[in-house]
Each structure stands twice: as C-alpha cells, then as structure tokens.
Design a protein around this motif. Structure first.
Motif, mmCIF file in Angstrom:
data_model
loop_
_atom_site.group_PDB
_atom_site.id
_atom_site.type_symbol
_atom_site.label_atom_id
_atom_site.label_comp_id
_atom_site.label_asym_id
_atom_site.label_seq_id
_atom_site.Cartn_x
_atom_site.Cartn_y
_atom_site.Cartn_z
ATOM 1 N N HIS A 256 -133.968 -10.004 -9.832
ATOM 2 C CA HIS A 256 -134.085 -11.039 -11.094
ATOM 3 C C HIS A 256 -132.715 -11.588 -11.596
ATOM 4 O O HIS A 256 -132.924 -12.440 -12.449
ATOM 5 C CB HIS A 256 -135.035 -10.581 -12.008
ATOM 6 N N GLY B 248 -130.325 -3.938 -17.613
ATOM 7 C CA GLY B 248 -131.044 -4.958 -17.102
ATOM 8 C C GLY B 248 -132.356 -4.269 -16.707
ATOM 9 O O GLY B 248 -133.270 -4.893 -16.632
ATOM 10 N N GLU C 171 -135.887 -8.853 -20.284
ATOM 11 C CA GLU C 171 -135.953 -10.238 -20.818
ATOM 12 C C GLU C 171 -134.730 -10.756 -21.319
ATOM 13 O O GLU C 171 -134.149 -9.890 -22.082
ATOM 14 C CB GLU C 171 -137.156 -10.588 -21.624
ATOM 15 N N ASN C 172 -134.412 -12.190 -20.861
ATOM 16 C CA ASN C 172 -133.376 -12.839 -21.677
ATOM 17 C C ASN C 172 -134.058 -13.522 -22.800
ATOM 18 O O ASN C 172 -134.587 -14.613 -22.523
ATOM 19 C CB ASN C 172 -132.456 -13.679 -20.605
ATOM 20 N N TYR D 254 -132.449 -5.233 -11.194
ATOM 21 C CA TYR D 254 -131.624 -6.309 -11.849
ATOM 22 C C TYR D 254 -131.339 -7.432 -10.566
ATOM 23 O O TYR D 254 -131.195 -8.378 -10.942
ATOM 24 C CB TYR D 254 -130.283 -5.479 -12.082
ATOM 25 N N ARG E 136 -133.761 -17.227 -23.235
ATOM 26 C CA ARG E 136 -134.643 -18.261 -22.422
ATOM 27 C C ARG E 136 -135.782 -18.235 -22.992
ATOM 28 O O ARG E 136 -136.525 -19.359 -22.870
ATOM 29 C CB ARG E 136 -134.690 -17.720 -20.988
ATOM 30 N N THR E 137 -136.371 -17.417 -23.590
ATOM 31 C CA THR E 137 -137.855 -17.478 -24.153
ATOM 32 C C THR E 137 -137.926 -18.427 -25.580
ATOM 33 O O THR E 137 -138.489 -19.276 -25.574
ATOM 34 C CB THR E 137 -138.199 -16.033 -24.638
ATOM 35 N N THR F 123 -132.342 -14.801 -14.590
ATOM 36 C CA THR F 123 -132.341 -14.298 -15.818
ATOM 37 C C THR F 123 -130.941 -14.722 -16.658
ATOM 38 O O THR F 123 -131.155 -14.865 -17.780
ATOM 39 C CB THR F 123 -132.359 -12.876 -15.933
ATOM 40 N N TYR G 28 -125.374 -10.930 -20.408
ATOM 41 C CA TYR G 28 -126.704 -11.415 -19.770
ATOM 42 C C TYR G 28 -126.398 -13.179 -19.983
ATOM 43 O O TYR G 28 -127.475 -13.791 -19.694
ATOM 44 C CB TYR G 28 -127.848 -11.145 -20.945
#
Length: 250
Positions: free
Chosen positions: A135, A128, A3-4, A132, A7-8, A139, A89
């Motif tokens: 996505h 990743g 997960e990045n 990788y 972004r969350t 991501t 990332y």
C-alpha cells in the motif's frame, strides 16, 4: 498499512496543519508533535543536520498522532529512499522546476512499476505495518515545491505529473523570484501568484500546501482554502514566544 491522516483530511476538505522542525533534536520534534499538529515536517533542506539526525526525529514524531513528513534536501533518489525507509509518510521536494523534475521525484517515491524506489523499508514496516509494500505507493504523499520563476511558469505541467499528489508553495523564495523581499507576504504580486497556483491545483484535483511566515498569512491561507498550512518553524515560534514573554514582564 497505517492510515495517512493527511489524505483523510484532504478528502474531507479540512485544513491540515503541520509543525516544522529545522533543528536536529528529537525531543524538540516530539514536543512539537504533541502540540496538536496534524503532521510535523523534518526539514533537511535548511535544517543543519543529515539523515542520521532525521531518523530519531521521525521516531519521536511517530510516537504521537502527528503524521511524520520530511522535506528532502534535494531531488535525490538515494536520499528520498532513505527517508521513506526511515518511516516518513510524505515528502516535500524543493526546487521542482519542470515536469521532468516532478517525474523524477515521483519515481523516487514509488516502487515499481510506477517508480524506481529500491526495496528495503526496515523502519517503514515498523511504522506503516506488515503490508507496507502493498500500500505504500497509494499512501505516501508527494508534494513538489513551487518556489522559482521556472517552476511557477511550468506549474500546470508539473501538476499534471501522474501520481504527484500536489504542490507545496515556498512563498519566500517565490517572492524573491518576483523581485520582492523574502517576507513580502502581503504583496499583491505574491498573493496573485499563490491564488493562481491554488486555482491550477484545484482544476487538476491536486493538493496544495504552503509555508506561512506570519499568523496573519496563515489565517489568510486558511481563508482561501489551502489544504496544508505550516504556521512557522520551530525557531520562529520559540523566538516569538520568548520575545512575547520577555516583553510582557518588562
């Protein structure tokens, strides 16, 4: 793929904080990344080091919960490819002045069919994950720096670039372009420009980050709803804390 977390946080409309490493030292990068930041940015534009030194810094950051980001030295496909392959990332790209600049930047960060990134992310897989390639395009973060008169004038067109996630405001250079001192962070003209860029980004559904030269500015940027704030560089923070301790003991 991993997960990045930025972004969350952005999706939850929560402020993200990034540390900033401008000295080419992996231990320093690791210490900063353990300080509670959501991300740490390795600065190749003004940091006196190259990709060779950036790699161990990215490795050190990756051993912590912080998201490893980079600011590339220029809008270069070759350099951006190497930094992403090394496990960055997200990329902050300086001196984006036109929509064409932004498109070139986005293409460097994305695999075909969206972009022209070459395949070979040896460390990207390690950090990743095995999926990788599948996505990565969705991501990794792409943030175009707005820091010149030309970039400011073209900000709306830049923000409309497909798959550009957002912008990162360089307030010192933007202040200079407005005829101000580089540390005129309280000047009305600079803050009106910042407010304008934030409003444009919000209208177009894009993220906005900014470097804050003082804690007062950082608090102000938090208050107006910035997505990402950098509250000073490693050098600034070490110097400030050292001066504070010396002053207290004098």
């Amino acid at each position: 793929m991993r997960e990045n977390r930025l972004r969350t946080l952005f999706a939850q409309q929560q402020l993200a904080l990034s540390g900033w490493v401008s000295m080419g030292n992996a231990l320093l990068a690791e210490v900063i990344a353990h300080s509670g930041y959501d991300a740490v940015t390795v600065d190749l534009q003004h940091g006196p080091f190259s990709i060779d030194a950036a790699l161990p810094m990215l490795q050190a950051i990756s051993s912590t919960p912080a998201v490893p980001l980079v600011r590339c030295s220029e809008n270069s496909l070759g350099e951006i490819n190497k930094l992403l392959d090394a496990g960055a990332y997200g990329v902050i790209c300086p001196l984006i002045n036109t929509a064409a600049d932004a498109e070139r930047f986005v293409r460097a960060c994305h695999y075909s069919p969206r972009g022209g990134r070459s395949y070979g992310p040896a460390r990207g897989f390690l950090y990743g994950g095995a999926d990788y390639f599948t996505h990565a395009n969705a991501t990794l973060l792409t943030l175009a720096m707005i820091e010149t008169r030309e970039g400011y004038a073209n900000a709306e067109a830049i923000l409309q670039t497909p798959d550009l996630d957002g912008i990162f405001i360089g307030p010192s250079d933007l202040a200079i372009e407005l005829g101000l001192a580089p540390d005129a962070y309280d000047d009305v003209r600079l803050n009106e420009a910042i407010d304008h860029l934030l409003a444009l980004a919000r209208k177009l559904g894009k993220y906005v980050g900014i470097f804050a030269g003082t804690m007062e500015m950082a608090q102000r940027m938090k208050g107006i709803g910035m997505d990402l704030v950098v509250p000073g560089t490693d050098i600034q923070q070490i110097k400030a804390e050292g001066a504070r301790r010396v002053s207290a003991l004098r």
